[in-house]
Structure formats: structure tokens, C-alpha cells
Design an enzyme around this catalytic site. Structure first.
Site, mmCIF file in Angstrom:
data_model
loop_
_atom_site.group_PDB
_atom_site.id
_atom_site.type_symbol
_atom_site.label_atom_id
_atom_site.label_comp_id
_atom_site.label_asym_id
_atom_site.label_seq_id
_atom_site.Cartn_x
_atom_site.Cartn_y
_atom_site.Cartn_z
ATOM 1 N N ASN A 7 -4.829 -23.933 3.371
ATOM 2 C CA ASN A 7 -3.873 -23.253 2.509
ATOM 3 C C ASN A 7 -2.483 -23.561 3.059
ATOM 4 O OD1 ASN A 7 -2.240 -21.496 1.140
ATOM 5 N ND2 ASN A 7 -3.396 -19.640 1.644
ATOM 6 N N LYS A 14 -2.526 -22.568 6.902
ATOM 7 C CA LYS A 14 -3.611 -21.670 7.318
ATOM 8 C C LYS A 14 -4.902 -22.421 7.120
ATOM 9 C CE LYS A 14 -1.465 -17.517 5.572
ATOM 10 N NZ LYS A 14 -1.509 -16.599 4.475
ATOM 11 N N ARG A 99 -6.401 -24.709 -1.282
ATOM 12 C CA ARG A 99 -5.850 -23.753 -2.236
ATOM 13 C C ARG A 99 -4.657 -24.426 -2.919
ATOM 14 N NH1 ARG A 99 -1.462 -19.205 -1.265
ATOM 15 N NH2 ARG A 99 -1.561 -18.253 -3.303
ATOM 16 N N HIS A 189 -3.205 -15.231 -8.036
ATOM 17 C CA HIS A 189 -4.181 -14.468 -7.240
ATOM 18 C C HIS A 189 -5.579 -14.575 -7.869
ATOM 19 C CE1 HIS A 189 -0.913 -11.494 -5.663
ATOM 20 N NE2 HIS A 189 -1.112 -12.454 -4.774
ATOM 21 N N HIS A 217 -4.826 -6.367 -6.790
ATOM 22 C CA HIS A 217 -4.536 -7.072 -5.529
ATOM 23 C C HIS A 217 -3.145 -6.618 -5.087
ATOM 24 C CE1 HIS A 217 -4.611 -10.577 -2.694
ATOM 25 N NE2 HIS A 217 -3.334 -10.240 -2.703
ATOM 26 N N ASN A 220 1.481 -8.555 -0.042
ATOM 27 C CA ASN A 220 2.898 -8.871 -0.109
ATOM 28 C C ASN A 220 3.258 -9.213 -1.552
ATOM 29 O OD1 ASN A 220 5.283 -9.047 1.136
ATOM 30 N ND2 ASN A 220 4.634 -10.613 2.589
ATOM 31 N N ARG A 250 9.631 -9.100 -4.429
ATOM 32 C CA ARG A 250 9.831 -9.469 -5.840
ATOM 33 C C ARG A 250 9.953 -8.218 -6.695
ATOM 34 N NH1 ARG A 250 4.768 -12.897 -5.628
ATOM 35 N NH2 ARG A 250 5.377 -14.672 -4.337
ATOM 36 N N ASP A 292 7.750 -4.178 4.153
ATOM 37 C CA ASP A 292 6.417 -3.845 4.668
ATOM 38 C C ASP A 292 6.077 -2.389 4.352
ATOM 39 O OD1 ASP A 292 4.178 -3.191 6.338
ATOM 40 O OD2 ASP A 292 4.612 -5.022 7.463
ATOM 41 N N MET A 293 5.013 -2.201 3.590
ATOM 42 C CA MET A 293 4.629 -0.860 3.155
ATOM 43 C C MET A 293 4.336 0.061 4.343
ATOM 44 S SD MET A 293 4.313 1.018 0.570
ATOM 45 C CE MET A 293 3.937 0.399 -1.050
ATOM 46 N N ARG A 294 3.778 -0.490 5.434
ATOM 47 C CA ARG A 294 3.488 0.351 6.610
ATOM 48 C C ARG A 294 4.758 1.030 7.103
ATOM 49 N NH1 ARG A 294 0.276 -4.500 9.265
ATOM 50 N NH2 ARG A 294 1.920 -5.493 8.094
ATOM 51 N N GLY A 341 -3.631 -6.593 1.375
ATOM 52 C CA GLY A 341 -3.205 -5.877 2.591
ATOM 53 C C GLY A 341 -2.968 -4.384 2.365
ATOM 54 N N GLU A 396 -10.521 -15.006 -0.087
ATOM 55 C CA GLU A 396 -10.239 -16.187 -0.907
ATOM 56 C C GLU A 396 -10.790 -17.454 -0.256
ATOM 57 O OE1 GLU A 396 -5.958 -15.539 -2.644
ATOM 58 O OE2 GLU A 396 -6.279 -14.214 -0.945
HETATM 59 P P1 ADP Z 1 -0.238 -11.630 1.198
HETATM 60 O O1 ADP Z 1 0.013 -11.101 -0.171
HETATM 61 O O2 ADP Z 1 0.940 -12.338 1.792
HETATM 62 O O3 ADP Z 1 -1.568 -12.332 1.346
HETATM 63 P P2 ADP Z 1 -1.477 -9.366 2.496
HETATM 64 O O4 ADP Z 1 -2.468 -9.183 1.387
HETATM 65 O O5 ADP Z 1 -1.994 -9.722 3.836
HETATM 66 O O6 ADP Z 1 -0.315 -10.359 2.114
HETATM 67 O O7 ADP Z 1 -0.656 -8.015 2.610
HETATM 68 C C1 ADP Z 1 0.364 -7.873 3.537
HETATM 69 C C2 ADP Z 1 1.046 -6.531 3.319
HETATM 70 O O8 ADP Z 1 0.069 -5.478 3.374
HETATM 71 C C3 ADP Z 1 2.052 -6.177 4.391
HETATM 72 O O9 ADP Z 1 3.323 -6.677 4.076
HETATM 73 C C4 ADP Z 1 2.053 -4.665 4.374
HETATM 74 O O10 ADP Z 1 3.042 -4.240 3.453
HETATM 75 C C5 ADP Z 1 0.716 -4.287 3.789
HETATM 76 N N1 ADP Z 1 -0.151 -3.570 4.736
HETATM 77 C C6 ADP Z 1 -0.976 -4.075 5.670
HETATM 78 N N2 ADP Z 1 -1.600 -3.076 6.363
HETATM 79 C C7 ADP Z 1 -1.163 -1.917 5.828
HETATM 80 C C8 ADP Z 1 -1.410 -0.517 6.083
HETATM 81 N N3 ADP Z 1 -2.258 -0.119 7.020
HETATM 82 N N4 ADP Z 1 -0.756 0.387 5.328
HETATM 83 C C9 ADP Z 1 0.108 -0.008 4.359
HETATM 84 N N5 ADP Z 1 0.383 -1.286 4.074
HETATM 85 C C10 ADP Z 1 -0.229 -2.229 4.794
#
Ligand code: ADP
Length: 415
Positions: A7, A14, A99, A189, A217, A220, A250, A292-294, A341, A396
């Protein structure tokens, strides 16, 4: 067969090595043997490699391009240090799955890569100017390294959505623009939506034709998909991945007039606005803090940050709107499936999305939901819920490896 899954992004690569074959696919016995990521290709690259069952190896090495990066990967894969079972030389890699982001209307399923296919992927560059050239770099690097003797397969992010009917994929702009330039919704996706749809069917012991669900899905990048009788009938991303849900950086859906308004008010050029909508909007733009949602959840909890709270509310509200519209479009669905994520790891966000949807038959069990994180898979709805709610970690790479085997063996795709 040992499949190398690649990818490639603009400055990243990756990979995974997956051992799979038709009987292994049938029994879900395929094995991930190694994985890794190289970032910042073009300068001092950051490398993380991990052979399964061992701790990750990290290092920084100057790598000038994707060819050098893939060369580095392959030398590690066959090294005694990696010690991947069954892999000692290049000849032990039996096929490569790539991919590829945009297949437009040309590629409605995965295909063996030939000169004609490469030309076709090049033709789609206009539609994915950032992604397809990077994917092509990976394909060319693999051709140079492995030669034409080893089969390579392209798996497209768009192809799962090629079953969408015209009423879902056409924009209400003059029809001749679709005829002339193929301006339409393609969706992305697709490999992830297809994988979790397939897993759902397996978990429920049902046939593909009985699969009527909404997949979410949330990573990010974020997208929703309405699946009817096992096929994508609508999805939230459009001509590009900018449309639909609120994402890390976005905007998702906006009134298109905002673009002209910004040009007047801020004196911005169209390129700047494109960057603003793709890279400076979404969670980052709204919160002014992070994509970042975390971190947003922490800010809201620890500092009662008003903008963080509002950003999370807007994110969840947009997902709710899509769930509502897809339930209407599908005349009801049997399940909501969370992945990505955020979807896999954040009980808080799943809860806030499902709150207030009880009238639609969506009732979440909070304690089941709270336990479902970090790679776990299962149901999180109350017994009384008409619609099931599932969390299914996406994979994926596994789907790309399986499609690669199917294409090489000319076997039918069952999902
Ligand atoms: P991509 O879309 O780039 O493949 P991922 O599916 O890996 O990305 O998602 C990454 C995002 O998931 C991070 O930016 C973060 O916002 C979110 N994320 C990951 N772990 C957590 C968590 N425990 N709680 C909330 N959000 C999370």
C-alpha cells in the site's frame, strides 16, 4: 501462497506478508507473517518492521524513492533476522497485491496487472492526483525488483461501490458533465466496507444476498456505506474522498457556494481552498486543536474544552444523518457495523452516535459497548434492539491478499 501486500502513499509504503491459498481462504486459516511501514521516503526514512510473534524493529535509513524502499523491505523479508517461516529468497514470494485508490468506471473488480492495466490506472490519475501516482510507483518498483515472472494484482478502493445504481452515483448537475468527464460519485474505502460486510455475513451464518446493513468506516478518513443484498448501493464519499462525513482533516459535505464566497472574502485561490477543505478542516479545523479523536475526547473530559465538545457533537451528528438517510434508502437494515480507528476503538463515539436513535430500533448496550475495543469483534446492542450493532476490526490487507490469490488462480470471488 505467500502474498506480499503493498500500500504505497506519496511518501510511505506499508506492507504485509500473508500466507493464504484457496483452501485457507475457505477455512479462514490464512496467516499474517510480517508487516511494516516506511514513512518519509525521499529523506531520512522511518522504518518499523514486525515479524509475527516478535517485537517490532525500528530504524531510520536514508531512502531516496519507492524503489529503494521496496528493495529495503524485500532484503529484510528474506533476511535471517526476520526469520519469516517459509521465506528465504525472492522466489518464496508467490504474488503481489497492490492497493490502488481509484479505478473509476474502468475497474469494477480486482485484476492481474498488465501494461494495459497500468495504462488504465494512469488514466484515472486526474480523479486521484495524490493517490494513483503513488500506487503506480509501488507497482513499477515491484516490477523492477521482481520482474514480470511473478503475478501482481491491483485491488481498487472504488470497485466495491461499482454496483451503486445511477440514482445514487449521479450528482444533480448537467448530465452531459457525467457523459463528458465521468463526474459522478465513486466512493472509497471499498475494500474495508467489503471486508466487514463479509465478516458480518460469516458471523451471522447468512448468505451474501441476505446481507442488508450499514457499514461505518470511521478512521482518519470516514465513510458510510449502504449494503443491500451484499452489494454497495450508496456511499458517502464521492468523486473524491472529500464528500460525506466529517473526517480528521477533511470537511465532508459543505455547501459548494462556500468556495466562491471564500475566494471573495479571503482572496484565496482554488488550490488554497482545496488544501483548506482537505487538510485544514474536519476535526482539526473545527477544534483548532487536533485531527486525532483520542486527543479531542481527552480535552473534553479533562479540560471541559467547549470547542472539543462541539467538534465531537458535529462529527457524531453527521454520522447520525447518514444512518438515518441510509435506513430510509434501504427500507430498514439488519445491522450497523462500526470499523476503522475510531469505530473500532472508541466506545464513547459509538455511544454518542447511537444515542437518540432508539425510535429507529437502534438500542446500544452500554456495558457491552464499553468492553469492545482494541481489536475485539462482536455485538453491542441490547436484546430488545431491532437493529444489531457490531464492531468489526477491518482487515483490508487480508482482503487484498485473498483477491490476489483468486485472481492468480482465476477462482470466483464469493464476496
Ligand atoms: P486511516 O483512516 O488513516 O486508516 P485509522 O483507521 O487507523 O486511520 O484511524 C486513525 C484514527 O483513529 C486516529 O486519527 C484517531 O483519531 C482514531 N483513534 C484511534 N484509536 C482511538 C481511540 N481509542 N479513541 C478514539 N479515537 C481513536
Amino acid at each position: 501462497m505467500n502474498i506480499l501486500v503493498l500500500n504505497c502513499g506519496s511518501s510511505s509504503l506499508k506492507f504485509q506478508i500473508i500466507e493464504t491459498d484457496l483452501p485457507l481462504i475457505e477455512t479462514d486459516a490464512d496467516m499474517q507473517r510480517a508487516k511494516g511501514i516506511i514513512e518519509r521516503i525521499g529523506s531520512q526514512a522511518l522504518i518499523t518492521f514486525e515479524a509475527s510473534g516478535k517485537s517490532p524493529v525500528k530504524q531510520a535509513v536514508p531512502l531516496r524513492d519507492h524503489r529503494a524502499a521496496l528493495d529495503f523491505v524485500v532484503r529484510w523479508i528474506i533476511s535471517p533476522e526476520a526469520a519469516i517461516p517459509g521465506i528465504r529468497s525472492l522466489a518464496d514470494i508467490h504474488a503481489i497485491g497492490h492497493r490502488v485508490v481509484h479505478g473509476a468506471e474502468k475497474f469494477t473488480r480486482s485484476v492481474i496487472i498488465s501494461d494495459e492495466v497500468i495504462n488504465g490506472i494512469e488514466d484515472c490519475i486526474d480523479l486521484a492526483p495524490l493517490h494513483n501516482p503513488a500506487n503506480l510507483k509501488g507497482i513499477h518498483a515491484a516490477l523492477e525488483l521482481f520482474g514480470t515472472g511473478i503475478p501482481q494484482v491491483a485491488v481498487f478502493d472504488t470497485s466495491f461501490h461499482s454496483t451503486m445504481p445511477e440514482k445514487s452515483f449521479l450528482y444533480a448537475i448537467p448530465y452531459q458533465l457525467y457523459r463528458r468527464h465521468k463526474i459522478r460519485r465513486y466512493g472509497f474505502h471499498g475494500t474495508s466496507h467489503r471486508y466487514v460486510g463479509y465478516r458480518y455475513r460469516q458471523l451471522m451464518h447468512i448468505e451474501r444476498e441476505q446481507t442488508n446493513i450499514i457499514t461505518l468506516h470511521l478512521g482518519n478518513g470516514c465513510s458510510a456505506c449502504a449494503i443491500k443484498k451484499g452489494e454497495s448501493v450508496d456511499t458517502s464519499m464521492g468523486l473524491t474522498p472529500l464528500e460525506g462525513l466529517v473526517m480528521g482533516t477533511r470537511s465532508g459535505d459543505i455547501d459548494p457556494s462556500i468556495i466562491e464566497y471564500l475566494m471573495h472574502k479571503e482572496g484565496m485561490g482554488i488550490g488554497e481552498i482545496d488544501t483548506l477543505l482537505n487538510k485544514q478542516s474536519g476535526l482539526l479545523g473545527l477544534s483548532g486543536l487536533t485531527n486525532d479523536m483520542r486527543d479531542l475526547i481527552d480535552e473534553e473530559r479533562e479540560h471541559q474544552d467547549r470547542r472539543a465538545k462541539l467538534t465531537i457533537e458535529i462529527f457524531c451528528q453527521r454520522v447520525k444523518k447518514y444512518i438515518g438517510s441510509y435506513l430510509a434508502e434501504l427500507n430498514g437494515a439488519d445491522a450497523l457495523v462500526f470499523t476503522g480507528g475510531i469505530g473500532e476503538n472508541s466506545p464513547t463515539i459509538r455511544k454518542r452516535i447511537c444515542e437518540g436513535l432508539e425510535w429507529l430500533g437502534i438500542e446500544m448496550d452500554e456495558s457491552l459497548n464499553a468492553e469492545m475495543r482494541a481489536g475485539k469483534e462482536g455485538e453491542v446492542q441490547k436484546q430488545s434492539s431491532r437493529v444489531k450493532i457490531l464492531v468489526i476490526p477491518t482487515n483490508e490487507e487480508l482482503l487484498i491478499a485473498r483477491d490476489t490469490v483468486r485472481c492468480v488462480k482465476d477462482a470466483p470471488r464469493r464476496w
